[in-house]
Design an enzyme around this catalytic site. Structure first.
Site, mmCIF file in Angstrom:
data_model
loop_
_atom_site.group_PDB
_atom_site.id
_atom_site.type_symbol
_atom_site.label_atom_id
_atom_site.label_comp_id
_atom_site.label_asym_id
_atom_site.label_seq_id
_atom_site.Cartn_x
_atom_site.Cartn_y
_atom_site.Cartn_z
ATOM 1 N N PRO A 247 -6.937 59.969 55.296
ATOM 2 C CA PRO A 247 -5.595 60.200 55.870
ATOM 3 C C PRO A 247 -4.577 60.797 54.902
ATOM 4 O O PRO A 247 -3.556 60.181 54.576
ATOM 5 C CB PRO A 247 -5.186 58.794 56.316
ATOM 6 C CG PRO A 247 -5.849 57.897 55.314
ATOM 7 C CD PRO A 247 -7.184 58.549 55.020
ATOM 8 N N CYS A 248 -4.806 62.021 54.479
ATOM 9 C CA CYS A 248 -3.848 62.685 53.594
ATOM 10 C C CYS A 248 -2.524 62.951 54.301
ATOM 11 O O CYS A 248 -1.506 63.199 53.644
ATOM 12 C CB CYS A 248 -4.434 63.972 53.023
ATOM 13 S SG CYS A 248 -5.023 65.149 54.254
#
Length: 282
Positions: A247-248
């Site tokens: 989850p950047c």
């Protein structure tokens, strides 16, 4: 390939997000936003509610600067220290309980995937068309389509020596599960990634950010013990080859501004708003 209704609706919602962000000082009404995406106010309200699970007005509360700043203030530098204490019954559970990273061998990394067979296919998702690719060991690539080619060009560039086969696989469906709102029965997904040791370390740190939470590039650098390497950390985050699962999109600037995103700032805004509204409405 004909676009699904899911992708068509996301395209409208993305255009609406862009419109609101551009005209926020004018405080556009629901009718203004609906007119911009060429649907009636009632129809726009309905498709937005179906997509986000909440109203456009409430959704926008989760995408503003003040919301981001509040999230970072509430974190008080304790996100990583306290994350493991989260209850498993909560949908804020950690991604790393379900996603396991395996790095490719040095030879596979160096040779652009030589001797690897990679299966790929494009699917519809809540955030537009998404390309999912896998080896026999796990998912190696997840990318939203930003060029209108299904994301295939970038996949071929990432693995120029691999044997690439257009074919749907069962493990691709496990990835799509994470795009649904019900996260109570998530599958375990193994990732088989091509990256340096440093990149893998950064990506593993990203997995510790719970859904619906935000952190900063500086905090990621601190988490991996590289406080003075924020730029290198930012580059590693930007080169993340697996959208959403790693989850950047949950990493923003210390100021509260969203910063960049490999698959477009509008999509990052949509992802943050969707997660925030989904979890808050439980």
């Amino acid at each position: 390939m004909e676009k699904s209704q899911e992708v068509i609706n996301y395209t409208r919602i993305a255009a609406a997000i862009d419109f609101v962000q551009t005209h926020y000082q004018e405080q556009p009404s629901l009718a203004d936003i609906a007119a911009h995406v060429h649907v009636s106010p009632d129809h726009f309200q309905r498709i937005f509610q179906e997509w986000a699970g909440t109203s456009p007005k409430k959704f926008l509360q989760y995408t503003g600067l003040q919301y981001a700043k509040r999230m970072l203030a509430e974190q008080q530098l304790s996100l990583f220290n306290t994350s493991l204490a989260l209850g498993l019954s909560s949908t804020s559970r950690l991604h790393d309980l379900f996603i396991q990273i395996e790095g490719m061998t040095p030879a596979e990394y160096k040779n652009g995937g030589k001797n690897l067979t990679i299966y790929y296919a494009t699917y519809s998702s809540l955030f537009g068309e998404v390309l999912i690719a896998s080896t026999d060991k796990g998912i190696c690539y997840v990318a939203f389509d930003t060029e209108g080619d299904g994301g295939v060009h970038d996949l071929f560039e990432a693995y120029p020596q691999a044997n690439l086969i257009a074919e749907q696989r069962d493990m691709h469906q496990d990835v799509l599960t994470f795009f649904r709102r019900d996260w109570n029965d998530l599958p375990t997904v193994r990732l088989h990634l091509r990256g340096t040791d440093f990149q893998l370390k950064v990506w593993e740190a990203l997995l510790k950010i719970p859904a619906g939470k935000l952190t900063t590039y500086k905090e990621i650098a601190s988490e991996i013990g590289r406080e003075k390497s924020s730029r290198a950390v930012g580059n590693a985050i930007g080169s993340n080859p697996v959208a959403f699962l790693i989850p950047c999109h949950r990493v923003i600037q210390t100021s509260g501004l969203l910063g960049g995103y490999r698959w477009g700032i509008t999509r990052k805004t949509a992802l943050i708003g969707w997660e925030g509204s989904t979890l808050s409405d439980e």
